[in-house]
Design a protein around this motif. Structure first.
Motif, PDB file in Angstrom:
ATOM      1  N   VAL A  35      22.070 -20.879   3.973  1.00 37.98           N
ATOM      2  CA  VAL A  35      22.384 -19.881   2.943  1.00 37.98           C
ATOM      3  C   VAL A  35      21.217 -18.902   2.869  1.00 37.98           C
ATOM      4  N   GLU A  36      21.493 -17.621   3.049  1.00 40.99           N
ATOM      5  CA  GLU A  36      20.438 -16.604   3.099  1.00 40.99           C
ATOM      6  C   GLU A  36      20.788 -15.469   2.126  1.00 40.99           C
ATOM      7  N   ARG A  37      19.765 -15.099   1.347  1.00 45.06           N
ATOM      8  CA  ARG A  37      19.925 -14.041   0.340  1.00 45.06           C
ATOM      9  C   ARG A  37      20.218 -12.686   0.976  1.00 45.06           C
ATOM     10  N   PHE A  47      14.639  -4.823   9.790  1.00 47.62           N
ATOM     11  CA  PHE A  47      13.814  -5.312   8.683  1.00 47.62           C
ATOM     12  C   PHE A  47      14.726  -5.816   7.569  1.00 47.62           C
ATOM     13  N   ARG A  48      14.341  -6.904   6.910  1.00 43.50           N
ATOM     14  CA  ARG A  48      15.083  -7.310   5.711  1.00 43.50           C
ATOM     15  C   ARG A  48      14.091  -7.670   4.608  1.00 43.50           C
ATOM     16  N   ALA A  49      14.512  -7.395   3.372  1.00 47.08           N
ATOM     17  CA  ALA A  49      13.592  -7.472   2.235  1.00 47.08           C
ATOM     18  C   ALA A  49      13.057  -8.887   2.009  1.00 47.08           C
ATOM     19  N   VAL A  57       1.378  -8.078  11.843  1.00 50.70           N
ATOM     20  CA  VAL A  57       1.222  -8.822  13.105  1.00 50.70           C
ATOM     21  C   VAL A  57       1.594 -10.298  12.907  1.00 50.70           C
ATOM     22  N   HIS A  58       2.456 -10.812  13.780  1.00 49.72           N
ATOM     23  CA  HIS A  58       2.864 -12.218  13.790  1.00 49.72           C
ATOM     24  C   HIS A  58       2.679 -12.754  15.197  1.00 49.72           C
ATOM     25  N   VAL A  59       1.698 -13.611  15.395  1.00 49.97           N
ATOM     26  CA  VAL A  59       1.542 -14.213  16.724  1.00 49.97           C
ATOM     27  C   VAL A  59       1.949 -15.675  16.648  1.00 49.97           C
ATOM     28  N   LEU A  60       2.496 -16.158  17.749  1.00 52.53           N
ATOM     29  CA  LEU A  60       2.898 -17.569  17.805  1.00 52.53           C
ATOM     30  C   LEU A  60       1.972 -18.269  18.786  1.00 52.53           C
ATOM     31  N   SER A 114       7.721  -8.751  17.776  1.00 55.52           N
ATOM     32  CA  SER A 114       7.950  -8.431  16.363  1.00 55.52           C
ATOM     33  C   SER A 114       8.661  -9.608  15.718  1.00 55.52           C
ATOM     34  N   ARG A 115       8.363  -9.796  14.452  1.00 58.56           N
ATOM     35  CA  ARG A 115       8.955 -10.922  13.729  1.00 58.56           C
ATOM     36  C   ARG A 115      10.488 -10.761  13.680  1.00 58.56           C
ATOM     37  N   GLU A 116      10.959  -9.496  13.558  1.00 58.52           N
ATOM     38  CA  GLU A 116      12.412  -9.265  13.487  1.00 58.52           C
ATOM     39  C   GLU A 116      13.087  -9.703  14.794  1.00 58.52           C
ATOM     40  N   GLU A 139      22.585 -15.946  -2.701  1.00 66.18           N
ATOM     41  CA  GLU A 139      21.297 -16.446  -3.193  1.00 66.18           C
ATOM     42  C   GLU A 139      21.496 -17.816  -3.824  1.00 66.18           C
ATOM     43  N   VAL A 140      20.670 -18.771  -3.415  1.00 66.24           N
ATOM     44  CA  VAL A 140      20.718 -20.085  -4.062  1.00 66.24           C
ATOM     45  C   VAL A 140      20.001 -19.962  -5.398  1.00 66.24           C
ATOM     46  N   THR A 141      20.649 -20.432  -6.471  1.00 64.47           N
ATOM     47  CA  THR A 141      20.060 -20.270  -7.809  1.00 64.47           C
ATOM     48  C   THR A 141      19.602 -21.602  -8.395  1.00 64.47           C
ATOM     49  N   GLY A 318       8.288 -25.412   5.508  1.00 68.90           N
ATOM     50  CA  GLY A 318       7.821 -24.049   5.784  1.00 68.90           C
ATOM     51  C   GLY A 318       6.950 -23.517   4.661  1.00 68.90           C
ATOM     52  N   ASP A 319       7.029 -22.209   4.433  1.00 69.15           N
ATOM     53  CA  ASP A 319       6.197 -21.584   3.407  1.00 69.15           C
ATOM     54  C   ASP A 319       6.567 -22.053   2.005  1.00 69.15           C
ATOM     55  N   ALA A 320       7.780 -22.549   1.821  1.00 71.33           N
ATOM     56  CA  ALA A 320       8.161 -23.059   0.505  1.00 71.33           C
ATOM     57  C   ALA A 320       7.303 -24.276   0.151  1.00 71.33           C
ATOM     58  N   GLY A 331       1.474 -20.163  10.332  1.00 76.78           N
ATOM     59  CA  GLY A 331       2.675 -20.535   9.562  1.00 76.78           C
ATOM     60  C   GLY A 331       3.871 -20.861  10.434  1.00 76.78           C
ATOM     61  N   MET A 332       4.145 -20.046  11.454  1.00 80.79           N
ATOM     62  CA  MET A 332       5.338 -20.285  12.281  1.00 80.79           C
ATOM     63  C   MET A 332       5.154 -21.522  13.163  1.00 80.79           C
ATOM     64  N   THR A 333       3.920 -21.721  13.635  1.00 74.90           N
ATOM     65  CA  THR A 333       3.662 -22.925  14.449  1.00 74.90           C
ATOM     66  C   THR A 333       3.877 -24.178  13.606  1.00 74.90           C
TER      67      THR A 333
HETATM   68  C1  LIG Z   1       1.363 -10.893   6.298  1.00 73.46           C
HETATM   69  C2  LIG Z   1       1.704 -12.174   7.009  1.00 73.46           C
HETATM   70  C3  LIG Z   1       1.409 -12.318   8.361  1.00 73.46           C
HETATM   71  C4  LIG Z   1       1.719 -13.513   9.006  1.00 73.46           C
HETATM   72  N1  LIG Z   1       1.352 -13.676  10.311  1.00 73.46           N
HETATM   73  C5  LIG Z   1       1.631 -14.840  10.932  1.00 73.46           C
HETATM   74  C6  LIG Z   1       1.256 -15.044  12.285  1.00 73.46           C
HETATM   75  O1  LIG Z   1       0.605 -14.218  12.915  1.00 73.46           O
HETATM   76  N2  LIG Z   1       1.612 -16.230  12.874  1.00 73.46           N
HETATM   77  C7  LIG Z   1       2.296 -17.199  12.197  1.00 73.46           C
HETATM   78  O2  LIG Z   1       2.585 -18.241  12.785  1.00 73.46           O
HETATM   79  N3  LIG Z   1       2.637 -17.036  10.913  1.00 73.46           N
HETATM   80  C8  LIG Z   1       2.336 -15.889  10.253  1.00 73.46           C
HETATM   81  N4  LIG Z   1       2.698 -15.735   8.961  1.00 73.46           N
HETATM   82  C9  LIG Z   1       3.417 -16.823   8.271  1.00 73.46           C
HETATM   83  C10 LIG Z   1       4.906 -16.757   8.584  1.00 73.46           C
HETATM   84  O3  LIG Z   1       5.455 -15.536   8.169  1.00 73.46           O
HETATM   85  C11 LIG Z   1       5.618 -17.939   7.885  1.00 73.46           C
HETATM   86  O4  LIG Z   1       4.819 -19.056   7.820  1.00 73.46           O
HETATM   87  C12 LIG Z   1       6.853 -18.301   8.650  1.00 73.46           C
HETATM   88  O5  LIG Z   1       7.685 -17.189   8.673  1.00 73.46           O
HETATM   89  C13 LIG Z   1       7.649 -19.458   8.050  1.00 73.46           C
HETATM   90  O6  LIG Z   1       8.222 -18.997   6.893  1.00 73.46           O
HETATM   91  P1  LIG Z   1       9.540 -19.555   6.259  1.00 73.46           P
HETATM   92  O7  LIG Z   1      10.670 -19.551   7.206  1.00 73.46           O
HETATM   93  O8  LIG Z   1       9.177 -20.792   5.563  1.00 73.46           O
HETATM   94  O9  LIG Z   1       9.765 -18.423   5.152  1.00 73.46           O
HETATM   95  P2  LIG Z   1      10.207 -16.923   5.344  1.00 73.46           P
HETATM   96  O10 LIG Z   1      10.012 -16.445   6.695  1.00 73.46           O
HETATM   97  O11 LIG Z   1       9.555 -16.169   4.239  1.00 73.46           O
HETATM   98  O12 LIG Z   1      11.772 -16.995   5.095  1.00 73.46           O
HETATM   99  C14 LIG Z   1      12.314 -17.372   3.834  1.00 73.46           C
HETATM  100  C15 LIG Z   1      13.765 -16.945   3.810  1.00 73.46           C
HETATM  101  O13 LIG Z   1      14.393 -17.483   2.650  1.00 73.46           O
HETATM  102  C16 LIG Z   1      15.203 -16.494   2.056  1.00 73.46           C
HETATM  103  N5  LIG Z   1      15.356 -16.845   0.637  1.00 73.46           N
HETATM  104  C17 LIG Z   1      14.372 -16.895  -0.302  1.00 73.46           C
HETATM  105  N6  LIG Z   1      14.865 -17.324  -1.466  1.00 73.46           N
HETATM  106  C18 LIG Z   1      16.184 -17.573  -1.260  1.00 73.46           C
HETATM  107  C19 LIG Z   1      17.225 -18.039  -2.095  1.00 73.46           C
HETATM  108  N7  LIG Z   1      17.004 -18.361  -3.389  1.00 73.46           N
HETATM  109  N8  LIG Z   1      18.466 -18.164  -1.579  1.00 73.46           N
HETATM  110  C20 LIG Z   1      18.709 -17.855  -0.269  1.00 73.46           C
HETATM  111  N9  LIG Z   1      17.754 -17.400   0.561  1.00 73.46           N
HETATM  112  C21 LIG Z   1      16.502 -17.273   0.066  1.00 73.46           C
HETATM  113  C22 LIG Z   1      14.450 -15.198   2.311  1.00 73.46           C
HETATM  114  O14 LIG Z   1      15.277 -14.064   2.191  1.00 73.46           O
HETATM  115  C23 LIG Z   1      13.948 -15.442   3.729  1.00 73.46           C
HETATM  116  O15 LIG Z   1      14.888 -15.043   4.687  1.00 73.46           O
HETATM  117  C24 LIG Z   1       2.365 -14.566   8.293  1.00 73.46           C
HETATM  118  C25 LIG Z   1       2.652 -14.415   6.925  1.00 73.46           C
HETATM  119  C26 LIG Z   1       2.307 -13.245   6.285  1.00 73.46           C
HETATM  120  C27 LIG Z   1       2.579 -13.163   4.806  1.00 73.46           C
END
Ligand SMILES: Cc1cc2nc3c(=O)[nH]c(=O)nc-3n(C[C@H](O)[C@H](O)[C@H](O)COP(=O)(O)OP(=O)(O)OC[C@H]3O[C@@H](n4cnc5c(N)ncnc54)[C@H](O)[C@@H]3O)c2cc1C
Length: 445
Positions: A35-37, A47-49, A57-60, A114-116, A139-141, A318-320, A331-333
């Protein structure tokens, strides 16, 4: 959305962590719904918000690449074909470390894309499987209690846009991968669980990035430039190639040295780094975008794994779960390592068994992030302006030793290899304390 839950997993968030987790759950669960917002249309990456960090810059690192290839065989070739570049670091770079320039030593490698584009490639591969579906613009609430006590039984969701229809998706397992802004702590409290503690160490780092048109191949002998800051000059910059024949250039500053977003001031900041090489590379190069900023870069670990009471059927990844200062690129690794861990742990289990062992899984995914956390927070607490617990005597000794490791790594190939093995998360930080490395570090002194 169907409501029967047996064998159904819901993943909240279609970022890197969410998609990789969906992929591994798809090997055991009969149905996985992500489920994605945001809207995630097919077609060219956009790009998405929900992932504002994608414009920086995002390197893996190599460990993440290996994990990704293990999860999705052939994906690295796909990413390279899509415009990604594998870069030997520091050999293919001009890299000024906090100590000095790296000189022709071997280290490790990373993928720059690119991350996208990375996300679009992962989505394409993972959603090709008919049992994994993406419900975007929803959006999950909150979480839904399970049919028996101590269980999570699904999520509440709201369609985005006009009307905002609300519904419930029942599932045997809910994985929250909602990124930095995740509200999983609050969702847990709403179900009667204690919200976990978040450890926070903030070096107050700010990013400002913009794209440039990449000069033709051969214009430079290097593939990327990295001018790091240090405690005396807490300003840095990194330039990497990304898909679409572009450079992505991120300027980094700490505390009151935040990089500006006005184009002229941004260029002046680039020229003020410890070396002019990055700014010189931009001279006469066409900018393709205005600078954009990102400021929320604190290290934050929400300790879900320490909860005394944890519901079955819930996992946070992940980041959560943990956000790192992005400057170390981990973070991605870590997200890929967590997906591998989940895959291993559930490989011989039925979905019900996997959901029932959620507390164990939560502890296991938290282990994957320890090394990255130690590297980021150990380095960040070196800066007096960092908010968080002050380093103790042992921390300060380690920081002094690591500064000497870095200085030695600039020129000593053995120390360099050991240093980059740690930075790329291939080896644990303690491996820098072997007698062989210590002897070479003190000889360099
Ligand atoms: C500026 C910056 C640079 C970075 N550079 C690097 C790098 O070089 N190398 C690296 O390995 N990592 C990097 N990172 C970290 C990396 O972006 C994250 O660790 C990685 O993307 C894992 O994130 P994630 O999937 O947990 O969260 P995200 O990528 O943030 O994805 C979360 C998703 O959840 C969705 N979402 C949120 N809330 C809800 C909801 N309630 N309901 C439904 N959907 C929801 C969002 O829309 C989004 O799509 C960087 C981070 C930042 C901030």
């Amino acid at each position: 959305m169907r409501t029967e839950e047996t064998g159904h997993a819901v993943v909240v968030g279609a970022g890197v962590a969410g998609m990789l987790t969906a992929h591994v759950l798809g090997q055991r669960f009969s149905r996985v719904t992500v489920v994605e917002r945001d809207a995630c249309p097919d077609g060219p990456p956009a790009f998405r918000a929900g992932v504002p960090q994608s414009r920086h810059v995002h390197v893996l690192w190599s460990r993440g690449l290996t994990a990704l290839e293990h999860l999705l065989p052939g994906v690295v070739a796909d990413l390279e074909a899509a415009g990604g570049t594998v870069i030997e670091a520091p050999a293919h770079m001009r890299w000024l470390s906090a100590a000095d320039w790296f000189s022709g030593v071997r280290g490790s490698h990373y993928l720059s894309i690119s991350r996208e584009r990375l996300e679009a490639t992962l989505r394409g591969r993972i959603l090709a499987r008919p049992t994994i579906t993406l419900t975007d613009r929803h959006e999950v609430t909150g979480l839904v209690a399970g049919r028996s006590a101590g269980r999570v039984g699904g999520v509440r969701l709201r369609e985005r846009g006009k009307g905002g229809q609300e519904s419930t998706a029942r599932a045997g397992l809910v994985v929250v991968a909602a990124g930095r802004g995740s509200r999983s702590g609050q969702w847990l409290s709403e179900l009667g669980y204690r919200a976990p503690v978040t450890e926070r160490i903030d070096a107050h780092l700010g990013y400002a990035s913009r794209y440039y048109r990449r000069p033709p191949a051969g214009a430079h002998r290097w593939k990327a430039v990295y001018v790091q800051g240090n405690p005396d000059v807490p300003r840095g910059g990194v330039l990497v190639p990304v898909d679409g024949e572009r450079w992505l250039v991120t300027l980094i500053g700490q505390g009151d040295q935040q990089p500006p977003v006005e184009a002229d001031a941004w260029l002046a900041f680039a020229a003020s780094l410890r070396s002019p090489e990055l700014a010189q590379a931009l001279t006469g190069t066409e900018p393709l975008s205005d600078p954009v900023a990102f400021r929320a870069t604190a290290n934050e670990w929400t300790h879900f794994e320490r909860a005394e009471r944890w519901p079955s059927g819930l996992l946070v990844v992940g980041d959560a779960l943990c956000r790192f200062n992005p400057v170390y690129g981990h973070g991605m690794t870590v997200a890929a390592l967590q997906a591998q861990t989940i895959a291993r742990r559930i490989s011989s289990q039925e979905p019900e068994g996997a959901a029932a062992r959620a507390a164990e899984l939560q502890k296991a995914v938290a282990k994957c992030l320890r090394a990255a956390w130690a590297i980021a927070t150990g380095e960040d607490s070196r800066y007096p302006s960092t908010d968080g617990p002050a380093p103790n005597r042992l921390d300060r000794m380690q920081q002094r030793y690591l500064a000497r490791v870095l200085a030695a790594a600039n020129t000593d190939p053995v120390v360099s290899e050991a240093f980059f093995a740690v930075l790329s998360l291939n080896r644990r930080p303690e491996t820098l304390l072997t007698p062989r490395i210590m002897a070479r570090v003190s000889r360099r002194r």
